[in-house]
Design a protein around this motif. Sequence first.
Motif, PDB file in Angstrom:
ATOM      1  N   SER A  57      -3.961  -6.857  -8.631  1.00 32.42           N
ATOM      2  CA  SER A  57      -5.533  -6.945  -8.568  1.00 32.42           C
ATOM      3  C   SER A  57      -6.028  -5.532  -8.134  1.00 32.42           C
ATOM      4  CB  SER A  57      -6.066  -8.018  -8.101  1.00 32.42           C
ATOM      5  OG  SER A  57      -5.951  -8.046  -6.735  1.00 32.42           O
ATOM      6  N   PHE A  58      -5.317  -5.073  -6.913  1.00 32.14           N
ATOM      7  CA  PHE A  58      -5.627  -4.101  -6.054  1.00 32.14           C
ATOM      8  C   PHE A  58      -7.079  -4.105  -5.680  1.00 32.14           C
ATOM      9  CE2 PHE A  58      -2.020  -1.551  -7.855  1.00 32.14           C
ATOM     10  CZ  PHE A  58      -1.514  -1.436  -6.896  1.00 32.14           C
ATOM     11  N   ASP A  59      -7.397  -5.295  -5.469  1.00 34.44           N
ATOM     12  CA  ASP A  59      -8.949  -5.653  -5.076  1.00 34.44           C
ATOM     13  C   ASP A  59      -8.775  -6.710  -3.645  1.00 34.44           C
ATOM     14  OD1 ASP A  59     -10.248  -4.353  -6.949  1.00 34.44           O
ATOM     15  OD2 ASP A  59     -10.397  -5.866  -8.317  1.00 34.44           O
ATOM     16  N   HIS A  60      -9.747  -6.476  -2.733  1.00 35.71           N
ATOM     17  CA  HIS A  60     -10.051  -7.311  -1.368  1.00 35.71           C
ATOM     18  C   HIS A  60     -10.641  -8.445  -1.866  1.00 35.71           C
ATOM     19  CE1 HIS A  60      -8.397  -4.100   1.244  1.00 35.71           C
ATOM     20  NE2 HIS A  60      -8.845  -3.403   0.132  1.00 35.71           N
ATOM     21  N   GLY A  61     -10.835  -8.982  -3.044  1.00 40.35           N
ATOM     22  CA  GLY A  61     -11.435 -10.274  -3.467  1.00 40.35           C
ATOM     23  C   GLY A  61     -10.848 -10.683  -4.859  1.00 40.35           C
TER      24      GLY A  61
END
Length: 566
Positions: A57-61
């Motif tokens: 995802s390389f996301d923080h959520g």
Amino acid sequence: MGSRTALVEDLMERFPHVPREAVFKEDLLRGGVAFDPSALSDNEDGEVKPKSYFIFSFDHGTLPELGEAALRRPPEEIILTGGPYDLRRTVVSVRVNPASPYRVAADEHGVLGLYLDGKRISDVGVPPMPEYYRHKLANGKSVMEVAPTIQWGYLIYLTAFRVCQYFGAKEECQYCDINHNWRQHKAAGRPYTGVKDVDEVLEALDIINTYDTAKTSTAYTLTGGAITSKVQGLDEADFYGRYAKAIEEHFPGRWIGKVVAQALPKDDVRRFKDYGVQIYHPNYEVWDEYLFKMYCPGKERYVGRDEWHRRILDSADVFGARNVIPNFVAGVEMAEPFGFKTVDEAIDSTTEGLRFFMSHGITPRFTTWCPEPTTPLGKANPQGAPLEYHIRLLQAYRQTMDDFGLASPPATARPDPATRCSPSAPSWTASRPRNPPGRSEPAEHSAGRGRPELRRSGLPCVSLPVRPLRGVAMPPHKVREALVICSKVVKSSATAARFPTTLMPRWPVDLVRDAGVSCPTCRALKVPLKRRCSPSAGTRRSPTPTCARPVPPPPPNSPARPSPRA
């Protein structure tokens, strides 16, 4: 330190030789960036190239936590220029974090900018929608789903297998969300093919080849989850290799072929080469022995750290050392609960790994750790590693390349003309020229074998060359301190203290002339006589002496230490 601005400016002042563009880029990669609705794309119907979720995802959520950014995707990358810090053109991969102090938004004139703590710090450019993204496959699938491009169109990212067979808490790497990313995209009803069809990949590549008239796309990467048994009746080498074989048969010489896979036995690696792969990425994840065991439990169980490293070195015999580029996840060294407590310890450990591989002519690269919230380490460390760690790693990485006379790894994205920074690399570490001015590449490295005498000996690591590499100038103090580590069981003191099963060396290095007894490996490597390992006085001899780490030489005016008895 109250604000992120204060932290960033403090590090810029403390490390003035590190470009300020690199400081901002590392902070954005480790902590993510928020997007105002005015800065989001219109997905595949707009003029801005949207972010593709190709493997992690390389996301923080999670998708529900991203809000509108999950419905109208942010751009794949952003370009930073100008502003009060006079930033040179710098490409940054997008990692979304709605809570980040960094925010991309349009001003009253519709011009995008990057804001930190509410203050505009740079202008922002976004990638245009490539023409090939506007065309569909015959079955209606989008090119972005089958063969997305990243790094400003340089690299085609082919995630052939979107799940990993290291499954569950006892096998999954503790920082990796590949399996959760698969689940969340399927739950959201998004098209997210688990195993990509070879013919669909070829059709998507044909569309890219047709409409990429500028030939911006230069390389493709085959990647996906680890295969511990079989997928569609094929083991890992044959499963991923069949895509390379088909691509090379249909588009001979069009792209540089790369594969990200496990560290496989040499015979399997040869199959990759036979299929047409040119560059091999057997990622070693994290260097420290204890952290590898705790944070990569599946890889430790199925292969083991020492065997993993041995296979990486063996693969250089197949591809050549420069074409073996293992990756590690920079920052997990400091992740709770088992990580290092200080930046100094973490940098020392990471540098030890860099020196190990670079001494064999292999140049690793690294991905800045993004603490995804569905992973164990992401949950425990939502802020990631300290920014200081990442800045000092840039220093250590570049210094280690200089020490061994190495250039940047091949087949990386074209660097920005102003900063010479590659969008795929963390920062200015990727700006090393192929042959640095005034320095020819060492013959051992240009031949693709590092130091062959060390490879033949089967030694696990080398701290520094015993002699300067040919063509590389080394200061006298570097030569004086240069020693090899001969034993497989010798680890750093920090690792040994944290990993009780590690055996500590019993044969300290004698810095004066020995009395004739020395490690046979030292003799085989022709280590200078006064630097050979020998038993200290009063130490019971071992039938198989091993080498230890160097002991600092005594001060110039101190009495010489007596030679040990034979």
